[in-house]
Design an enzyme around this catalytic site. Structure first.
Site, mmCIF file in Angstrom:
data_model
loop_
_atom_site.group_PDB
_atom_site.id
_atom_site.type_symbol
_atom_site.label_atom_id
_atom_site.label_comp_id
_atom_site.label_asym_id
_atom_site.label_seq_id
_atom_site.Cartn_x
_atom_site.Cartn_y
_atom_site.Cartn_z
ATOM 1 N N TYR A 52 83.707 61.500 29.280
ATOM 2 C CA TYR A 52 82.436 62.292 29.693
ATOM 3 C C TYR A 52 82.557 62.711 31.500
ATOM 4 C CZ TYR A 52 80.974 61.231 24.807
ATOM 5 O OH TYR A 52 80.793 60.987 23.725
ATOM 6 N N ARG A 55 84.379 65.675 30.744
ATOM 7 C CA ARG A 55 83.581 66.335 30.098
ATOM 8 C C ARG A 55 83.224 67.267 31.130
ATOM 9 N NH1 ARG A 55 82.580 64.487 24.355
ATOM 10 N NH2 ARG A 55 81.404 66.593 24.571
ATOM 11 N N GLN A 85 73.521 70.908 19.492
ATOM 12 C CA GLN A 85 75.023 70.130 18.797
ATOM 13 C C GLN A 85 75.681 69.658 20.517
ATOM 14 O OE1 GLN A 85 76.681 69.864 14.993
ATOM 15 N NE2 GLN A 85 76.042 71.398 15.413
ATOM 16 N N ASP A 88 76.925 70.428 26.987
ATOM 17 C CA ASP A 88 76.766 71.387 28.255
ATOM 18 C C ASP A 88 75.291 71.230 28.839
ATOM 19 O OD1 ASP A 88 78.761 73.350 26.355
ATOM 20 O OD2 ASP A 88 77.005 73.373 26.886
ATOM 21 N N HIS A 103 72.718 66.123 20.285
ATOM 22 C CA HIS A 103 72.983 65.130 20.506
ATOM 23 C C HIS A 103 73.109 64.429 22.635
ATOM 24 C CE1 HIS A 103 75.154 66.633 16.785
ATOM 25 N NE2 HIS A 103 74.368 65.445 16.652
ATOM 26 N N THR A 170 79.827 76.079 14.764
ATOM 27 C CA THR A 170 79.721 75.174 13.623
ATOM 28 C C THR A 170 79.914 75.030 12.896
ATOM 29 O OG1 THR A 170 78.228 72.824 13.683
ATOM 30 C CG2 THR A 170 77.354 75.190 13.366
ATOM 31 N N LEU A 196 84.066 81.851 13.606
ATOM 32 C CA LEU A 196 84.759 82.981 13.931
ATOM 33 C C LEU A 196 85.787 82.580 12.358
ATOM 34 C CD1 LEU A 196 87.351 81.276 16.423
ATOM 35 C CD2 LEU A 196 86.443 83.783 16.190
HETATM 36 C C1 LIG Z 1 82.278 62.820 11.025
HETATM 37 C C2 LIG Z 1 81.110 63.164 10.028
HETATM 38 C C3 LIG Z 1 81.574 63.118 8.681
HETATM 39 N N1 LIG Z 1 79.886 61.678 10.615
HETATM 40 C C4 LIG Z 1 78.634 61.839 10.573
HETATM 41 O O1 LIG Z 1 78.400 63.639 10.030
HETATM 42 C C5 LIG Z 1 78.121 61.195 11.086
HETATM 43 C C6 LIG Z 1 77.526 60.205 10.156
HETATM 44 C C7 LIG Z 1 77.142 60.511 8.835
HETATM 45 C C8 LIG Z 1 75.428 60.550 8.849
HETATM 46 N N2 LIG Z 1 75.076 61.262 7.343
HETATM 47 C C9 LIG Z 1 76.061 61.780 7.143
HETATM 48 C C10 LIG Z 1 76.302 62.199 5.634
HETATM 49 C C11 LIG Z 1 77.143 62.281 5.221
HETATM 50 C C12 LIG Z 1 78.787 62.231 6.542
HETATM 51 C C13 LIG Z 1 78.154 61.195 7.123
HETATM 52 C C14 LIG Z 1 77.581 60.951 7.232
HETATM 53 N N3 LIG Z 1 76.654 61.582 11.892
HETATM 54 C C15 LIG Z 1 76.132 60.626 12.484
HETATM 55 O O2 LIG Z 1 76.731 59.469 13.200
HETATM 56 C C16 LIG Z 1 74.494 60.992 13.318
HETATM 57 C C17 LIG Z 1 75.372 61.461 14.463
HETATM 58 C C18 LIG Z 1 76.073 62.383 14.957
HETATM 59 C C19 LIG Z 1 76.373 63.378 15.991
HETATM 60 C C20 LIG Z 1 77.807 62.574 16.570
HETATM 61 N N4 LIG Z 1 77.967 62.926 18.207
HETATM 62 C C21 LIG Z 1 78.222 64.029 18.407
HETATM 63 N N5 LIG Z 1 78.435 64.343 19.875
HETATM 64 C C22 LIG Z 1 78.112 64.006 21.150
HETATM 65 C C23 LIG Z 1 79.029 62.930 21.691
HETATM 66 C C24 LIG Z 1 79.878 63.779 22.365
HETATM 67 O O3 LIG Z 1 79.940 65.249 22.416
HETATM 68 O O4 LIG Z 1 81.179 63.720 22.425
HETATM 69 S S1 LIG Z 1 78.795 65.224 17.367
HETATM 70 C C25 LIG Z 1 79.849 66.223 17.801
HETATM 71 O O5 LIG Z 1 80.741 66.872 17.455
HETATM 72 C C26 LIG Z 1 80.463 67.705 16.601
HETATM 73 C C27 LIG Z 1 81.521 69.007 16.682
HETATM 74 O O6 LIG Z 1 80.679 70.053 15.446
HETATM 75 P P1 LIG Z 1 81.030 71.240 16.122
HETATM 76 O O7 LIG Z 1 80.226 71.565 16.956
HETATM 77 O O8 LIG Z 1 80.965 72.256 15.131
HETATM 78 O O9 LIG Z 1 81.962 71.659 16.423
HETATM 79 P P2 LIG Z 1 83.282 71.749 15.795
HETATM 80 O O10 LIG Z 1 85.368 71.602 17.318
HETATM 81 O O11 LIG Z 1 83.583 70.631 14.834
HETATM 82 O O12 LIG Z 1 84.090 72.911 14.944
HETATM 83 C C28 LIG Z 1 84.075 73.921 15.907
HETATM 84 C C29 LIG Z 1 83.690 75.771 15.482
HETATM 85 O O13 LIG Z 1 83.428 76.788 16.144
HETATM 86 C C30 LIG Z 1 84.346 77.913 15.050
HETATM 87 N N6 LIG Z 1 84.300 78.280 16.966
HETATM 88 C C31 LIG Z 1 85.853 78.159 17.479
HETATM 89 N N7 LIG Z 1 85.578 78.998 17.997
HETATM 90 C C32 LIG Z 1 84.517 80.232 18.274
HETATM 91 C C33 LIG Z 1 84.177 81.040 18.983
HETATM 92 N N8 LIG Z 1 84.582 81.680 20.092
HETATM 93 N N9 LIG Z 1 83.673 81.915 18.358
HETATM 94 C C34 LIG Z 1 82.895 81.256 16.554
HETATM 95 N N10 LIG Z 1 82.873 79.997 15.914
HETATM 96 C C35 LIG Z 1 84.383 79.510 17.457
HETATM 97 C C36 LIG Z 1 85.259 76.750 14.463
HETATM 98 O O14 LIG Z 1 85.547 78.253 13.388
HETATM 99 C C37 LIG Z 1 84.395 75.804 14.021
HETATM 100 O O15 LIG Z 1 83.914 75.913 13.100
HETATM 101 C C38 LIG Z 1 79.391 67.897 17.405
HETATM 102 O O16 LIG Z 1 77.783 67.625 15.842
HETATM 103 C C39 LIG Z 1 79.026 67.269 18.324
HETATM 104 O O17 LIG Z 1 77.923 67.281 18.856
HETATM 105 N N11 LIG Z 1 74.659 60.097 13.035
HETATM 106 C C40 LIG Z 1 73.524 59.682 11.993
HETATM 107 O O18 LIG Z 1 73.827 60.227 10.771
HETATM 108 O O19 LIG Z 1 72.139 58.504 12.180
HETATM 109 C C41 LIG Z 1 71.556 58.012 11.199
HETATM 110 C C42 LIG Z 1 70.732 59.165 10.915
HETATM 111 C C43 LIG Z 1 70.735 60.608 10.596
HETATM 112 C C44 LIG Z 1 69.417 61.034 10.791
HETATM 113 C C45 LIG Z 1 67.972 60.693 10.614
HETATM 114 C C46 LIG Z 1 67.856 58.938 11.059
HETATM 115 C C47 LIG Z 1 69.363 58.247 11.098
#
Ligand SMILES: CC(C)NC(=O)[C@H](Cc1c[nH]c2ccccc12)NC(=O)[C@H](CCCC/N=C(/NCCC(=O)O)S[C@H]1O[C@H](COP(=O)(O)OP(=O)(O)OC[C@H]2O[C@@H](n3cnc4c(N)ncnc43)[C@H](O)[C@@H]2O)[C@@H](O)[C@H]1O)NC(=O)OCc1ccccc1
Length: 222
Positions: A52, A55, A85, A88, A103, A170, A196
């Site tokens: 971090y 970052r 999410q 930054d 987040h 996202t 994208l």
């Molecule tokens: C991996 C996944 C399957 N796991 C989860 O989802 C888990 C578990 C889970 C919960 N419910 C579920 C249901 C089903 C399955 C799993 C779960 N979720 C949790 O643990 C969450 C907590 C999750 C948070 C974790 N922390 C982050 N971040 C902080 C840290 C840090 O940043 O270091 S998550 C982190 O990853 C995620 C990344 O996703 P994106 O931001 O979308 O980035 P990514 O790289 O994936 O994609 C980039 C996108 O941009 C596009 N792009 C790229 N360049 C461009 C460009 N130039 N222009 C336009 N678009 C562009 C690309 O095409 C792409 O689509 C973000 O959320 C980010 O914050 N907590 C929770 O559920 O608690 C209980 C609860 C919930 C609600 C109410 C009560 C209880």
């Protein structure tokens, strides 16, 4: 117009901040379990702070782009709830008056002992004593996997009341953020995805605008 906007790493990509799942993404060099979970922090707080601190330095060097600025412009003419999410502060530096960091933020420190919060220093260490209880259990004020995201009541309410719901840059793979589009659509909102490429929940959106955020967001706002 009441507009709810959800952003992810893609909106900051053109500011030089790496996304999570791109080939050179953040999770490439680091296992999520090691650097973004409470268990990982207990196991090796030094590794987590190095991750971090890197970052935080990257974010400090980055500048807001045309997509961040366009959302600030949107908020001047509409009732916008900007939910991110991202950890930054490019939305704030891009001029957005209010940002809901579901987040957490790189600019915050949290005591794992007493829960006290204070502004983060550029370089943080677990041994930094908590200003409130003095314990050396300092962690970034970031929501890790398995932890409940911040401001969920406010987020659900804004999404339910929105006339328009937009998701920008996202991948729709992390919940509960990825479930907001479906919630908005069920509540009758117009839904649009700006990315994208199609996200994992592209089917939840009535419309899509494909392209880099710095082009498609200003076009959508105009
Ligand atoms: C991996 C996944 C399957 N796991 C989860 O989802 C888990 C578990 C889970 C919960 N419910 C579920 C249901 C089903 C399955 C799993 C779960 N979720 C949790 O643990 C969450 C907590 C999750 C948070 C974790 N922390 C982050 N971040 C902080 C840290 C840090 O940043 O270091 S998550 C982190 O990853 C995620 C990344 O996703 P994106 O931001 O979308 O980035 P990514 O790289 O994936 O994609 C980039 C996108 O941009 C596009 N792009 C790229 N360049 C461009 C460009 N130039 N222009 C336009 N678009 C562009 C690309 O095409 C792409 O689509 C973000 O959320 C980010 O914050 N907590 C929770 O559920 O608690 C209980 C609860 C919930 C609600 C109410 C009560 C209880």
């Amino acid at each position: 117009m009441r507009i709810a906007v959800l952003t992810g790493a893609g909106i900051s990509a053109e500011s030089g901040i790496r996304t999570f799942r791109a080939t050179d993404g953040l999770w490439e060099e680091h296992r999520i379990e090691d650097v973004a979970t409470p268990e990982g922090f207990l196991r090796d707080p030094g590794l987590v702070h190095r991750f971090y601190n890197m970052r935080r330095a990257d974010a400090a060097r980055a500048q807001p782009n045309a997509a961040h600025r366009a959302l600030a412009e949107l908020a001047r003419h509409h009732q916008v709830t900007l939910i991110t999410q991202n950890v930054d502060d490019l939305h704030e530096r891009g001029g957005s008056p209010e940002v809901v960091h579901m987040h957490g933020s790189l600019l915050g420190a949290l005591c794992a002992g007493c829960g006290h919060r204070w502004p983060a220093s550029l370089v943080m260490r677990a041994a930094d004593p908590c200003p409130a209880c003095g314990r050396p259990q300092t962690r970034p004020d970031i929501v890790w996997f398995g932890e409940i995201p911040y401001h969920m009541e406010r987020i659900w309410e804004a999404v339910e009341r929105a006339q328009v719901f937009a998701a920008i840059g996202t991948s729709g793979q992390v919940y509960p953020a990825a479930g907001l589009a479906q919630h908005a659509r069920r509540a009758g909102a117009e839904t649009i995805e700006l990315n994208l490429a199609a996200s994992a929940v592209a089917g939840d959106f009535a419309r899509r605008q494909t392209g880099p955020a710095t082009r498609v967001v200003p076009e959508w706002v105009a």
